[in-house]
Design a protein around this motif. Structure first.
Motif, mmCIF file in Angstrom:
data_model
loop_
_atom_site.group_PDB
_atom_site.id
_atom_site.type_symbol
_atom_site.label_atom_id
_atom_site.label_comp_id
_atom_site.label_asym_id
_atom_site.label_seq_id
_atom_site.Cartn_x
_atom_site.Cartn_y
_atom_site.Cartn_z
ATOM 1 N N LEU A 1 -37.135 32.396 -12.194
ATOM 2 C CA LEU A 1 -37.927 31.279 -11.672
ATOM 3 C C LEU A 1 -39.385 31.403 -12.107
ATOM 4 N N PHE A 2 -39.936 32.624 -12.022
ATOM 5 C CA PHE A 2 -41.359 32.794 -12.381
ATOM 6 C C PHE A 2 -41.577 32.522 -13.864
ATOM 7 N N LEU A 3 -40.658 33.028 -14.683
ATOM 8 C CA LEU A 3 -40.800 32.772 -16.106
ATOM 9 C C LEU A 3 -40.646 31.286 -16.382
ATOM 10 N N GLY A 4 -39.779 30.637 -15.611
ATOM 11 C CA GLY A 4 -39.647 29.185 -15.729
ATOM 12 C C GLY A 4 -40.946 28.483 -15.405
ATOM 13 N N LEU A 5 -41.644 28.969 -14.356
ATOM 14 C CA LEU A 5 -42.922 28.351 -13.985
ATOM 15 C C LEU A 5 -43.938 28.502 -15.113
ATOM 16 N N ILE A 6 -43.950 29.688 -15.755
ATOM 17 C CA ILE A 6 -44.867 29.858 -16.882
ATOM 18 C C ILE A 6 -44.488 28.889 -17.992
ATOM 19 N N THR A 7 -43.177 28.813 -18.273
ATOM 20 C CA THR A 7 -42.697 27.919 -19.326
ATOM 21 C C THR A 7 -43.181 26.496 -19.101
ATOM 22 N N MET A 8 -43.167 26.099 -17.792
ATOM 23 C CA MET A 8 -43.552 24.740 -17.435
ATOM 24 C C MET A 8 -44.943 24.365 -17.970
ATOM 25 N N PHE A 9 -45.837 25.348 -18.040
ATOM 26 C CA PHE A 9 -47.185 25.047 -18.511
ATOM 27 C C PHE A 9 -47.220 24.686 -19.997
ATOM 28 N N PHE A 10 -46.180 25.105 -20.726
ATOM 29 C CA PHE A 10 -46.203 24.911 -22.185
ATOM 30 C C PHE A 10 -45.046 24.065 -22.674
ATOM 31 N N ALA A 11 -44.237 23.531 -21.751
ATOM 32 C CA ALA A 11 -42.899 23.093 -22.118
ATOM 33 C C ALA A 11 -42.833 21.830 -22.959
ATOM 34 N N ARG A 12 -43.619 21.648 -23.977
ATOM 35 C CA ARG A 12 -43.444 20.517 -24.898
ATOM 36 C C ARG A 12 -43.534 21.023 -26.326
ATOM 37 N N PRO A 13 -42.616 21.430 -27.012
ATOM 38 C CA PRO A 13 -41.215 21.639 -26.655
ATOM 39 C C PRO A 13 -40.988 22.950 -25.882
ATOM 40 N N TRP B 1 -39.122 25.639 -26.259
ATOM 41 C CA TRP B 1 -38.989 27.007 -26.819
ATOM 42 C C TRP B 1 -40.337 27.691 -26.961
ATOM 43 N N ILE B 2 -41.428 26.909 -27.197
ATOM 44 C CA ILE B 2 -42.756 27.535 -27.221
ATOM 45 C C ILE B 2 -43.041 28.142 -25.860
ATOM 46 N N GLY B 3 -42.720 27.350 -24.813
ATOM 47 C CA GLY B 3 -42.933 27.811 -23.448
ATOM 48 C C GLY B 3 -42.199 29.110 -23.182
ATOM 49 N N ILE B 4 -40.924 29.156 -23.582
ATOM 50 C CA ILE B 4 -40.134 30.363 -23.328
ATOM 51 C C ILE B 4 -40.759 31.558 -24.036
ATOM 52 N N GLY B 5 -41.177 31.332 -25.259
ATOM 53 C CA GLY B 5 -41.818 32.419 -26.012
ATOM 54 C C GLY B 5 -43.049 32.939 -25.287
ATOM 55 N N ILE B 6 -43.895 32.015 -24.846
ATOM 56 C CA ILE B 6 -45.123 32.449 -24.177
ATOM 57 C C ILE B 6 -44.801 33.122 -22.855
ATOM 58 N N ALA B 7 -43.764 32.626 -22.147
ATOM 59 C CA ALA B 7 -43.373 33.263 -20.886
ATOM 60 C C ALA B 7 -43.002 34.720 -21.135
ATOM 61 N N LEU B 8 -42.279 34.964 -22.239
ATOM 62 C CA LEU B 8 -41.871 36.344 -22.531
ATOM 63 C C LEU B 8 -43.095 37.206 -22.855
ATOM 64 N N ILE B 9 -44.062 36.617 -23.584
ATOM 65 C CA ILE B 9 -45.283 37.379 -23.889
ATOM 66 C C ILE B 9 -46.001 37.737 -22.583
ATOM 67 N N CYS B 10 -46.095 36.742 -21.666
ATOM 68 C CA CYS B 10 -46.760 37.009 -20.385
ATOM 69 C C CYS B 10 -46.047 38.133 -19.632
ATOM 70 N N TYR B 11 -44.716 38.106 -19.682
ATOM 71 C CA TYR B 11 -43.961 39.144 -18.981
ATOM 72 C C TYR B 11 -44.271 40.517 -19.571
ATOM 73 N N PHE B 12 -44.378 40.565 -20.887
ATOM 74 C CA PHE B 12 -44.729 41.829 -21.536
ATOM 75 C C PHE B 12 -46.103 42.301 -21.060
ATOM 76 N N CYS B 13 -47.053 41.352 -20.965
ATOM 77 C CA CYS B 13 -48.389 41.725 -20.473
ATOM 78 C C CYS B 13 -48.300 42.310 -19.057
ATOM 79 N N GLU B 14 -47.454 41.691 -18.216
ATOM 80 C CA GLU B 14 -47.295 42.207 -16.843
ATOM 81 C C GLU B 14 -46.811 43.657 -16.877
ATOM 82 N N ILE B 15 -45.893 43.939 -17.804
ATOM 83 C CA ILE B 15 -45.365 45.312 -17.903
ATOM 84 C C ILE B 15 -46.484 46.271 -18.311
ATOM 85 N N VAL B 16 -47.305 45.822 -19.249
ATOM 86 C CA VAL B 16 -48.426 46.675 -19.669
ATOM 87 C C VAL B 16 -49.352 46.940 -18.490
#
Lengths: 655, 291
Positions: B227-239, B241-256
Motif C-alpha cells: 500500500l505504501f509503495l502504491g501511495l508513492i507510485t500515485m505521485f508519479f503514476a502517469r504512466p 511504470w515510472i511510478g513503480i520504479g521511483i517507489a522502489l528507489i524510495c524503498y531502497f533509500c528507506e533501507i539505507v
C-alpha cells in the motif's frame, strides 16, 4: 391525533410526570410514572415523524389557532421575570453577587425592551421542521431512556449516601421539567419564548448539578449557573438587537435573511453564537461542564448527550445558513475548531474517565460549531449528523462509566484494568461505544471525515481538525486498551445489574449499531430535507446517501465517498468468526506473559516474577498521560486566552 | 454495469493474492540488502515465505483468547485499505481504515499484562499521533491539486504520459517519505518494536504474539508495504511504470536510512515529525491555496 395534541403532549406530559414524581415518594409509583412517560414520549416522537413527513416537511402553529382564553405572551413574560427573580434569590442565598448582578441586568434589559416601543410578537409561535424533529427525537428518546436508567441508578446512589429521606422525588421532577423545556425550546419560533426555555434549562442544570448538596456540588452548580447566565444575557441583547434590525422576533423570518456585512443583524447573530458557546461549553466557557461531573451519572449523561449542550449547538446550527460564507461564519468555525483541538489535547492527559468523556464532549461540540460556521452543504450535514451520533454514543458511554463506577468504586481509567473479567456485559457495551466514537465505519468518524473534506478551503480550521483528530485517536485507544486488558487465566464473572440499567444500555448500544449501519437512511430521511430546505439554491458540493455517503460536486462528479453499509456487512461476517477462535484455544496452550524473569509458581494472573536475589517483583504498567505536554494546568490558561481572543475578533469583525 | 462490478471483483481478488507475494519478496530483498550493508551474506530472498510457513505451523501458544482476533482485525483492515486503494476510493477514508488496522494491533498488544508489549503499544500510539496529521495533509494536497478525494485507479493509464501529482506537491511528497520511515518501523523511528529481541524493549508491540498470530501480523506488514509503495507510485503514476520504479528507489533509500541511523526517542520523533512534516506539507498546501 392532530398537531396540537402532539405539541401539548410533548411539552405537558413531562411536566405532569414531574408533578407526579414530586408528589408521590413511593418507588413503585415513581418507576411506573417514569416508564409510562417514556412510552408516551417515544410515541409522541414517532407521531411527530409521521406527521411531519405527511405535512410536507414543516408544521406551523399560530397563536390564534390555539384559541387560548388568556394572553400567553404575557404569561411567558411573567414567568421570565419570576425565573430571573428565583435565580437572583439563589445568588443571594449563596452570596454570589455576580449571579444577582447578571439576573438583575437581564431583567432590566428585558423590561426596557418591553416598555420602549410595543414589541410585536410573531404570529406563528411554533415551527417544527426537520432540524426540530431531529432534536425532538434525541430529547424524547434518549432523555426518557436516561430517566429509566436513573430509576435503577439513583437507588444504588442513595444507598451509598445513607440519606434519612430520599431526595429522588425532587431529582426526577427536575429531570422531567428539563426534558419539557428542551422539547419546547427546539419547537418554538419566538425568540423571546426560546429565551425563557433557555433559562429554564440553565436553572434545571444548576439544580441537578448541585443535587447532592455537598460543598463541591453547590460550588460547581453555581459556576454552571453564572456562566450560563452570561450566555442568557447575550441572548437578551441578541433579541433586542435583532428586533431593532429586522422588526421581528420570529426565527423563521430571521432565517429568510442573508447576512449583509453591515448593520445590526451581524451583531445580533454574533451574540446568539456567544450564547450558544456558553451553553455548549466551548472554550473559554468549558469549566462549567467539567464541574458538572460531581452530579449523579444520569445528570451528566443527560447534560452531555441530548439536552443542555445540544441546545447551544442547535441554536448555532439553526442560524448558520444566515451567516454561511461570511467572515462571522469563518470566525465561528475557527472558534469551534480551536475548541476541538484544545479539548482533545487536554483529554490525553486525563486519567479520570468522566473527565475524558467530558473533554471529548467539548471537542465534539466544537466540531459541530466549526461545521456550522463553515456552513456549506457538506459541513452542515456533518454538523447535524454529528449531533445525532454523538448524542447516542455519549449517552451510552456516560451510563457505562456510571455503572462501572458503582461496581468498582472508581472512575479512574487505570483502575479499569482487566474490567472485562469483572463486568463482561458492561465492558463489551462500553468498548462498542468507544469504538463508535473513534473508528470507521461508525457515524462519528464519518462526520469527522465529512468535516475534514468540508474544511479544505479554510487552512486554519483544517489544521486544527487534523491535529485534533490525531489527539482523539490517542486518548480513546489508550482507554480501550486498558479495559480490554485480560489477566492470564482470567475467570469471568457476570455482573448483576438492575434491569433498568442493563436494559437501557443494551437498547442504546443497539441504537449505536443500527444508526451506524443505516447512516444513509438517516441522512436521506431527516438530514437531507433539512439541508435542501435551509440552503436553497446554492450551487455547491452536495451529499448523496446510497449505502453510505457520497460527495457530489456541482458538475455531478463524485469527489469523495464511502460505502459504510457494505463495510459493516463485512465486519459482521468477520465477527461471526470470533466464537470459533475463542473456542479453539486449548487451556494447555496458555502461557503467562513475559516479565523479564521467571514467573512465580503460584502466579495465576501473570503479574509477578522472580527477580535477582530471590525477590518477587510485582509488575504494574500504566498508560502514558503526557502530563508535561498536555497537562490540564499547562494548556487551559493559554487555551482560554486564545479562545477569548477569537471571540473578541468575532465581535470585532461584525461591529 | 455488470462488467464494472466484475472488474472490481477481479481487481480485489488479484490484490489479495498478489500483494503478499510482492510484499514478501520485497521484504526478502530488504533483508538481503541490509545484510550486505552489514557485510553479512544474509538469508535467501524467499526466506520471509519460509518464516511465514514455519510460523503458521507452530504450536498455538496464547496468553489470552482475544489476541488472535486483534491480529486478524489488523490484517483485515490493512487488506481493506489496500483493496479500496486499488479500486480508487476516497483516499481520506483509506487513511482512516489504515489507522483502524494499527489500532487493532495496539489493542492486541495492550490486551495482555506484559510491560514490554504495553510500552510498545503506547509508543505505537505516539507514532500514530505523529504521522496521521501529515498523511491527512497529503490527502488535502492531493484534493487541492485534483479537485477530488477519490483517487485514480493506479493502473488506469499504463502508457500515456501526463502531469504527475509531484509537480504540484513536491514538499508534500517529501513529508510523506519522511513519515513513511515511521510507518515502516525503520530506524530512527523503530521504537515501538525492534528486530532484535535483546534490547530494552524486547520485541515491543509484538512481544506476546507467537506462532500463527505472528504470521498474521507479518502478512499484514506485507500488505501495508505494498500500500505504501502504491501511495508513492500515485505521485508519479502517469504512466504507472515510472511510478513503480521511483517507489522502489524510495524503498531502497528507506533501507539505507534504516541501516545508517540509530533509534531516537519518541519525544524527539514527535517534535521532529510535527515541525518538519507538518511544516513542510503545510508550506506546500499554502502555495496551492494562493495559486
Amino acid at each position: 391525533m392532530d398537531k396540537y395534541t402532539l405539541l401539548a403532549l410533548a411539552i405537558f406530559i413531562p411536566l405532569l410526570s414531574a408533578f407526579l414524581c414530586y408528589t408521590f415518594n413511593k418507588p413503585w409509583v415513581r418507576n411506573t410514572v417514569v416508564f409510562v412517560t417514556a412510552l408516551i414520549m417515544f410515541a409522541v416522537a414517532g407521531g411527530f415523524v409521521y406527521y411531519l413527513i405527511h405535512s410536507g416537511g414543516k408544521i406551523e402553529i399560530s397563536l390564534e389557532s390555539l384559541h387560548l382564553p388568556f394572553d400567553v405572551g404575557f404569561i411567558f413574560k411573567l414567568f421570565d421575570f419570576l425565573l430571573l427573580a428565583y435565580i437572583a434569590d439563589i445568588g443571594m442565598k449563596h452570596k454570589k453577587p455576580l449571579i444577582v448582578f447578571l439576573s438583575v441586568l437581564q431583567a432590566v434589559a428585558l423590561l426596557v425592551f418591553e416598555l420602549v416601543g410595543s414589541v410585536k410578537e410573531p404570529h406563528v409561535v411554533f415551527v417544527i421542521d426537520y432540524l426540530s424533529l431531529i432534536m425532538l427525537l434525541l430529547v424524547s428518546v434518549i432523555g426518557p431512556m436516561i430517566t429509566i436508567f436513573a430509576t435503577g441508578y439513583m437507588k444504588e446512589h442513595e444507598h451509598h449516601q445513607h440519606l434519612e429521606k430520599s431526595r429522588q422525588p425532587r431529582f426526577f421532577a427536575i429531570l422531567f421539567i428539563f426534558l419539557s423545556a428542551m422539547n419546547a425550546l427546539v419547537m418554538t419560533n419566538n425568540l423571546s419564548w426560546m429565551l425563557f426555555f433557555w433559562e429554564v434549562t440553565t436553572l434545571c442544570s444548576f439544580l441537578l448539578i448541585s443535587h447532592d448538596g455537598n460543598e463541591k456540588a453547590v460550588k460547581n452548580g453555581l459556576r454552571a449557573l453564572w456562566i450560563n447566565m452570561l450566555g442568557g444575557l447575550a441572548f437578551v441583547f441578541a433579541i433586542i438587537v435583532i428586533y431593532n434590525a429586522l422588526g421581528t422576533l420570529s426565527l423563521e423570518e430571521l432565517l429568510r435573511n442573508r447576512m449583509v456585512s453591515a448593520g445590526l443583524l451581524p451583531v445580533g447573530l454574533g451574540l446568539l453564537c456567544f450564547a450558544g458557546f456558553t451553553k455548549s461549553a466551548q472554550f473559554p466557557f468549558q469549566s462549567w461542564l467539567l464541574g458538572a461531573m460531581v452530579a449523579p451519572t444520569p445528570v451528566s449523561a443527560l447534560l452531555h448527550s441530548s439536552t443542555m449542550v445540544k441546545a447551544g449547538v442547535y441554536l448555532i446550527v439553526r442560524i448558520a445558513p444566515v451567516f454561511s460564507g461570511t467572515t462571522l461564519g469563518t470566525m465561528v468555525a475557527v472558534a469551534g475548531a480551536f475548541t476541538f483541538v484544545g479539548a482533545s489535547a487536554i483529554a490525553i492527559s486525563q486519567s479520570n474517565g468522566k473527565r475524558v468523556l467530558a473533554y471529548s464532549t467539548i471537542a465534539n461540540l466544537g466540531l459541530i460549531v466549526c461545521c456550522a460556521g463553515i456552513g456549506s452543504y457538506v459541513a452542515l450535514g456533518a454538523a447535524v449528523l454529528l449531533m445525532i451520533f454523538h448524542a447516542i454514543s455519549k449517552a451510552l458511554l456516560f451510563l457505562c462509566v456510571g455503572t462501572i463506577e458503582l461496581e468498582i468504586g472508581s472512575r479512574d481509567i487505570e483502575d479499569m484494568q482487566g474490567l472485562f473479567k469483572k463486568m463482561p456485559f458492561t465492558t463489551v457495551i462500553a468498548v462498542i461505544g468507544m469504538i463508535s466514537m473513534l473508528l470507521p465505519p461508525f457515524g462519528v468518524l464519518l462526520t469527522k471525515w465529512l468535516a475534514l473534506e468540508a474544511a479544505v478551503k479554510l487552512p486554519l480550521v483544517l489544521i486544527c481538525i487534523i491535529i485534533g483528530s490525531a489527539f482523539t485517536l490517542v486518548f480513546w485507544s489508550k482507554w480501550i486498551g486498558i479495559i480490554l486488558t485480560l489477566s492470564f487465566h482470567a475467570k469471568y464473572k457476570m455482573e448483576k445489574l438492575p434491569v433498568a440499567m442493563s436494559a437501557t444500555m443494551a437498547v442504546l448500544v443497539l441504537a449505536v449499531i443500527f444508526t451506524g449501519v443505516d447512516i444513509s437512511m438517516i441522512f436521506n430521511a431527516v438530514v437531507a430535507p433539512f439541508l435542501t430546505e435551509s440552503l436553497k439554491g446554492l450551487p455547491e458540493t452536495v451529499l448523496n446517501g446510497t449505502n453510505g455517503l457520497w460527495l457530489v460536486s456541482e458538475s455531478g462528479r463524485m469527489v469523495g465517498g464511502f460505502s459504510s453499509f457494505y463495510f459493516f456487512m463485512i465486519l459482521f461476517l468477520l465477527f461471526l468468526l470470533y466464537p470459533y477462535i475463542f473456542r479453539s484455544s486449548k487451556a494447555e496452550l496458555w502461557k503467562p506473559p513475559y516479565l523479564c524473569g521467571a514467573n512465580t509458581e503460584e502466579d495465576f494472573k501473570g503479574l509477578e516474577f522472580n527477580a535477582p536475589a530471590d525477590t518477587v517483583e510485582h509488575v504494574i504498567v500504566h498508560n502514558y498521560y503526557f502530563a508535561g505536554a498536555f497537562g490540564e494546568a499547562n494548556i487551559t490558561p493559554w487555551a482560554n486566552f486564545i479562545a477569548g481572543a477569537i471571540i473578541m475578533i468575532m465581535f470585532g469583525v461584525v461591529i | 454495469m455488470d462488467i464494472v462490478i466484475l472488474k472490481d471483483i477481479l481487481t480485489v481478488a488479484a490484490t489479495i493474492i498478489l500483494a503478499p507475494i510482492i510484499g514478501g519478496l520485497l521484504t526478502g530483498i530488504d533483508r538481503k540488502i541490509t545484510a550486505r550493508m552489514q557485510s553479512r551474506s544474509g538469508p535467501p530472498i524467499l526466506q520471509p515465505f519460509y518464516d511465514l510457513i514455519k510460523l503458521l505451523g507452530k504450536e498455538r501458544l496464547i496468553v489470552n483468547q482475544t489476541q488472535m482476533m486483534f491480529a486478524l482485525g489488523h490484517l483485515f483492515f490493512a487488506v481493506a485499505a489496500l483493496a479500496m486503494f486499488m479500486l480508487g476510493q476516497d483516499l481520506l477514508m483509506i487513511l482512516f481504515i489504515m489507522a483502524f488496522s494499527s489500532i487493532m494491533l495496539i489493542m492486541g498488544a495492550m490486551s495482555v499484562r506484559s510491560p514490554y508489549s504495553k510500552i510498545g503499544a503506547q509508543r505505537e500510539i505516539v507514532q500514530i499521533m505523529a504521522y496521521e496529521p501529515v498523511l491527512i495533509l497529503m490527502v488535502v494536497g492531493i484534493f487541492l491539486s485534483t479537485g477530488s478525494f477519490m483517487i485514480r485507479p493506479l493502473f488506469s493509464d499504463m502508457f500515456s504520459f501526463g502531469k504527475p501529482l509531484l509537480y504540484d506537491l513536491p514538499l508534500v511528497f517529501i513529508a510523506f517519505i519522511y513519515v513513511l520511515t515511521i510507518k515502516l518501523r525503520k530506524s530512527p523511528f523503530d521504537f515501538s518494536t525492534s528486530h532484535h529481541g535483546h534490547q530494552e524493549l524486547i520485541k515491543g508491540i509484538t512481544t506476546e504474539f507467537s506462532g500463527p498470530q505472528l504470521a498474521v501480523i507479518e502478512l499484514t506488514h506485507w500488505y501495508e508495504l505494498v500500500l505504501f509503495l502504491g501511495l508513492i507510485t500515485m505521485f508519479f503514476a502517469r504512466p504507472v511504470w515510472i511510478g513503480i520504479g521511483i517507489a522502489l528507489i524510495c524503498y531502497f533509500c528507506e533501507i539505507v536510512i534504516d541501516n545508517i541511523s540509530a533509534r531516537m526517542t519518541w519525544k524527539w520523533m514527535l517534535q521532529a515529525t510535527w515541525i518538519v512534516g507538518i511544516g513542510v506539507a503545510m508550506t506546500n498546501i499554502i502555495w496551492l491555496y494562493l495559486k
